[in-house]
Write a protein that holds these residues in place. Sequence first.
Motif, PDB file in Angstrom:
ATOM      1  N   ALA A  27      -6.494  21.031  26.164  1.00  0.00           N
ATOM      2  CA  ALA A  27      -5.932  22.035  27.067  1.00  0.00           C
ATOM      3  C   ALA A  27      -5.204  23.116  26.297  1.00  0.00           C
ATOM      4  CB  ALA A  27      -4.987  21.348  28.059  1.00  0.00           C
ATOM      5  N   ASP A  28      -4.571  22.754  25.162  1.00  0.00           N
ATOM      6  CA  ASP A  28      -3.850  23.742  24.363  1.00  0.00           C
ATOM      7  C   ASP A  28      -4.800  24.797  23.810  1.00  0.00           C
ATOM      8  OD1 ASP A  28      -1.423  22.561  24.802  1.00  0.00           O
ATOM      9  OD2 ASP A  28      -1.429  21.400  22.928  1.00  0.00           O
ATOM     10  N   ALA A  29      -5.996  24.380  23.404  1.00  0.00           N
ATOM     11  CA  ALA A  29      -6.970  25.332  22.870  1.00  0.00           C
ATOM     12  C   ALA A  29      -7.377  26.339  23.933  1.00  0.00           C
ATOM     13  CB  ALA A  29      -8.199  24.588  22.340  1.00  0.00           C
ATOM     14  N   PHE A  30      -7.619  25.862  25.143  1.00  0.00           N
ATOM     15  CA  PHE A  30      -7.998  26.776  26.226  1.00  0.00           C
ATOM     16  C   PHE A  30      -6.823  27.677  26.615  1.00  0.00           C
ATOM     17  CE2 PHE A  30     -11.421  23.700  26.672  1.00  0.00           C
ATOM     18  CZ  PHE A  30     -12.492  24.512  26.970  1.00  0.00           C
ATOM     19  N   SER A  31      -5.605  27.156  26.550  1.00  0.00           N
ATOM     20  CA  SER A  31      -4.433  27.972  26.842  1.00  0.00           C
ATOM     21  C   SER A  31      -4.277  29.075  25.807  1.00  0.00           C
ATOM     22  CB  SER A  31      -3.188  27.088  26.869  1.00  0.00           C
ATOM     23  OG  SER A  31      -2.034  27.856  27.138  1.00  0.00           O
ATOM     24  N   ALA A  82     -15.110  37.027  24.354  1.00  0.00           N
ATOM     25  CA  ALA A  82     -15.337  36.850  22.916  1.00  0.00           C
ATOM     26  C   ALA A  82     -14.058  36.370  22.241  1.00  0.00           C
ATOM     27  CB  ALA A  82     -15.814  38.154  22.289  1.00  0.00           C
ATOM     28  N   VAL A  83     -12.923  36.972  22.602  1.00  0.00           N
ATOM     29  CA  VAL A  83     -11.639  36.534  22.051  1.00  0.00           C
ATOM     30  C   VAL A  83     -11.321  35.111  22.514  1.00  0.00           C
ATOM     31  CG1 VAL A  83      -9.149  36.959  22.103  1.00  0.00           C
ATOM     32  CG2 VAL A  83     -10.727  38.871  21.812  1.00  0.00           C
ATOM     33  N   PHE A  84     -11.592  34.839  23.779  1.00  0.00           N
ATOM     34  CA  PHE A  84     -11.333  33.508  24.349  1.00  0.00           C
ATOM     35  C   PHE A  84     -12.100  32.427  23.588  1.00  0.00           C
ATOM     36  CE2 PHE A  84     -12.564  30.157  27.362  1.00  0.00           C
ATOM     37  CZ  PHE A  84     -11.331  29.772  27.895  1.00  0.00           C
ATOM     38  N   PHE A  85     -13.425  32.618  23.451  1.00  0.00           N
ATOM     39  CA  PHE A  85     -14.234  31.584  22.824  1.00  0.00           C
ATOM     40  C   PHE A  85     -14.002  31.513  21.319  1.00  0.00           C
ATOM     41  CE2 PHE A  85     -16.926  32.072  26.710  1.00  0.00           C
ATOM     42  CZ  PHE A  85     -16.845  30.757  27.135  1.00  0.00           C
ATOM     43  N   SER A  86     -13.766  32.656  20.671  1.00  0.00           N
ATOM     44  CA  SER A  86     -13.514  32.622  19.227  1.00  0.00           C
ATOM     45  C   SER A  86     -12.213  31.886  18.934  1.00  0.00           C
ATOM     46  CB  SER A  86     -13.461  34.037  18.656  1.00  0.00           C
ATOM     47  OG  SER A  86     -12.406  34.786  19.214  1.00  0.00           O
ATOM     48  N   THR A  87     -11.208  32.030  19.814  1.00  0.00           N
ATOM     49  CA  THR A  87      -9.957  31.283  19.650  1.00  0.00           C
ATOM     50  C   THR A  87     -10.195  29.785  19.771  1.00  0.00           C
ATOM     51  OG1 THR A  87      -8.659  33.126  20.566  1.00  0.00           O
ATOM     52  CG2 THR A  87      -7.630  30.950  20.548  1.00  0.00           C
ATOM     53  N   ILE A  88     -10.979  29.398  20.774  1.00  0.00           N
ATOM     54  CA  ILE A  88     -11.257  27.971  20.991  1.00  0.00           C
ATOM     55  C   ILE A  88     -12.027  27.384  19.810  1.00  0.00           C
ATOM     56  CG2 ILE A  88     -12.550  26.346  22.421  1.00  0.00           C
ATOM     57  CD1 ILE A  88     -11.849  28.113  24.820  1.00  0.00           C
ATOM     58  N   TYR A  89     -13.051  28.113  19.348  1.00  0.00           N
ATOM     59  CA  TYR A  89     -13.878  27.595  18.252  1.00  0.00           C
ATOM     60  C   TYR A  89     -13.098  27.513  16.937  1.00  0.00           C
ATOM     61  CZ  TYR A  89     -17.832  28.466  21.386  1.00  0.00           C
ATOM     62  OH  TYR A  89     -18.695  28.466  22.451  1.00  0.00           O
ATOM     63  N   SER A  90     -12.048  28.316  16.813  1.00  0.00           N
ATOM     64  CA  SER A  90     -11.286  28.329  15.562  1.00  0.00           C
ATOM     65  C   SER A  90     -10.254  27.203  15.485  1.00  0.00           C
ATOM     66  CB  SER A  90     -10.571  29.672  15.395  1.00  0.00           C
ATOM     67  OG  SER A  90      -9.550  29.828  16.374  1.00  0.00           O
ATOM     68  N   GLU A  91      -9.997  26.526  16.584  1.00  0.00           N
ATOM     69  CA  GLU A  91      -8.984  25.483  16.603  1.00  0.00           C
ATOM     70  C   GLU A  91      -9.600  24.145  16.210  1.00  0.00           C
ATOM     71  OE1 GLU A  91      -6.044  25.372  19.468  1.00  0.00           O
ATOM     72  OE2 GLU A  91      -5.779  27.555  19.514  1.00  0.00           O
ATOM     73  N   PRO A  92      -8.807  23.292  15.534  1.00  0.00           N
ATOM     74  CA  PRO A  92      -9.358  22.003  15.064  1.00  0.00           C
ATOM     75  C   PRO A  92      -9.964  21.167  16.179  1.00  0.00           C
ATOM     76  CG  PRO A  92      -7.187  22.427  14.101  1.00  0.00           C
ATOM     77  CD  PRO A  92      -7.416  23.495  15.127  1.00  0.00           C
ATOM     78  N   GLN A 104     -10.919  25.384  34.996  1.00  0.00           N
ATOM     79  CA  GLN A 104     -12.011  24.413  35.030  1.00  0.00           C
ATOM     80  C   GLN A 104     -12.130  23.632  33.727  1.00  0.00           C
ATOM     81  OE1 GLN A 104     -15.123  27.242  37.300  1.00  0.00           O
ATOM     82  NE2 GLN A 104     -15.936  25.224  36.855  1.00  0.00           N
ATOM     83  N   GLU A 105     -12.220  24.374  32.615  1.00  0.00           N
ATOM     84  CA  GLU A 105     -12.491  23.740  31.335  1.00  0.00           C
ATOM     85  C   GLU A 105     -11.218  23.196  30.681  1.00  0.00           C
ATOM     86  OE1 GLU A 105     -15.579  23.362  30.264  1.00  0.00           O
ATOM     87  OE2 GLU A 105     -16.437  24.492  31.914  1.00  0.00           O
ATOM     88  N   GLY A 106     -10.102  23.918  30.854  1.00  0.00           N
ATOM     89  CA  GLY A 106      -8.873  23.503  30.194  1.00  0.00           C
ATOM     90  C   GLY A 106      -8.070  22.486  30.980  1.00  0.00           C
ATOM     91  N   LEU A 107      -7.931  22.711  32.300  1.00  0.00           N
ATOM     92  CA  LEU A 107      -7.110  21.820  33.122  1.00  0.00           C
ATOM     93  C   LEU A 107      -7.928  20.839  33.941  1.00  0.00           C
ATOM     94  CD1 LEU A 107      -4.387  24.345  34.373  1.00  0.00           C
ATOM     95  CD2 LEU A 107      -4.375  22.893  32.338  1.00  0.00           C
TER      96      LEU A 107
END
Length: 496
Positions: free
Chosen positions: A453-457, A438-448, A313-316
């Motif tokens: 789509a790459d951030a969500f992947s 938590a891992v999913f969202f922390s990864t997204i928030y840490s990306e520039p 939904q959010e990434g693609l």
Amino acid sequence: MATNPVDTTTSGPGTGSDRQRWQAFAVCVGVAALTILDLSKVNVGLPSIESALNADSSQLQIIVAGYALAFGLALVPSGRLGDLYSRRVMFLIGLSAFTVASILCALAPSIEFLLVARIVQGLAAGVQMPQVLGMVQQLFQGPERGRAFGVFGATIGVGVALGPTLGGLLIALGGPTDGWRWLFWMNVPLGILALVFAARLLPRSQPHEAGKRNLDPIGIVLLGLAVLALMLPFVLTTGEGHDNPWRWLSLAVCALLVVLFIRWEHRYERSGRSPAIQLSLFGVASYRNGILLVAAWFAALPSLFLLTTLLLQEGLGLEPVFAGMVSIPFAVTSAASSLIGGRLVGRYGRSLVVLGLVIAIVGLVLLLLAAELPPDPTVPYWMAGAMFVAGIGGGLVVSPNQTLTLAEVPPTEGGVAGSMQQVGQRVGTAIGTAATTAVFFSTIYSEPSSETADAFSDGFRNGFWVALGLLLVSLAVGAVDLIQRKRGTPDDSAAS
């Protein structure tokens, strides 16, 4: 394991005609599917709820994990009440409350109101679920019980897997602003219809422990507080980076409460009264290992469904209904293999569950590989193919494990024993959902650029490794149990 004497003045397992028993079972399984459906179908409504009610990520987390938390807290006391007095009455109370809570969720004017109604809905689901498992123990024996749990597992599997698709369809019909309300309105006519059939078809009598009808309120409170202390820090974990680190002290409180609970239960039983939980059940390998296995399984699988929905939904950019349709192959194959597993579990025992876990892990690794493909219209189809494989294994895990876990449990303890298994599932769901998201969202928030789509992947991949680790724990428990039985411990077969 020695069983307690049974009061033979009430009907025992297998009473009533085949048609009456299977009709009662159909009502129970239908309602169980309705309550489990709310664990998965609401996931696709989170973006709509966030937009309509201005919810933040912590509040969205509570909508998912808070339901599981409330569900888990209600299981043991309601299971005990059902065993001691009337599973039928407790079932009707839980179903009525679930229907009313669904109305309140659908009418929620604010996110705060929705959160309270959602927790009430979870409590109601926790009241009725142990009655379902207790009635299966009461109504069926031997290979017939395995077949019943096969149907149960197939129905639950379809409910979990079809939840996102159904939720997406309801949101499409209701519109982006209020479509999420339809997720809850759906429960109302189904709940009322189920109440009518339950009042007519559920057995009015059941076996009881002779001379033991006490409730053990202190034991129930201690266990409830321990479950709350265990699940709470995970429910409060969002991955945004500002979660209070002091929440993890709750785990130390949980350990203390567990020690107090065990001591109290031993003391209570020595006094000649019936404790909230027969701790001797945990000395039975099939019961203990079955709970551990299914807790790890439910920590992994629902969280993977949620991660997949978020990625699509959010990434693609897929519409909710199309994102949900990716899980349909899992529903189809898991339903078929659950029915097969229910018939084969008496012959192959734990080895069937281990085989299912291996197949499911292979399918879910394929899901990760599909998610790693460059953004392309074909990605959802590859993910659906991976779900097809994972579903074959999933159906061989849940229903056979259910049969094996309760195989050596007497019918008088069916409700509370099944409650502990459900507690394991709900605790696992809360922990797994919190850890992976938590891992999913922390990864997204840490990306520039967190909206790409790459951030969500990347978030999906990192969350996936957490879920895969939990699946490997489940596989390890199954393998250990299988090895122990091959070395001469009691046969892991269907209930006698």
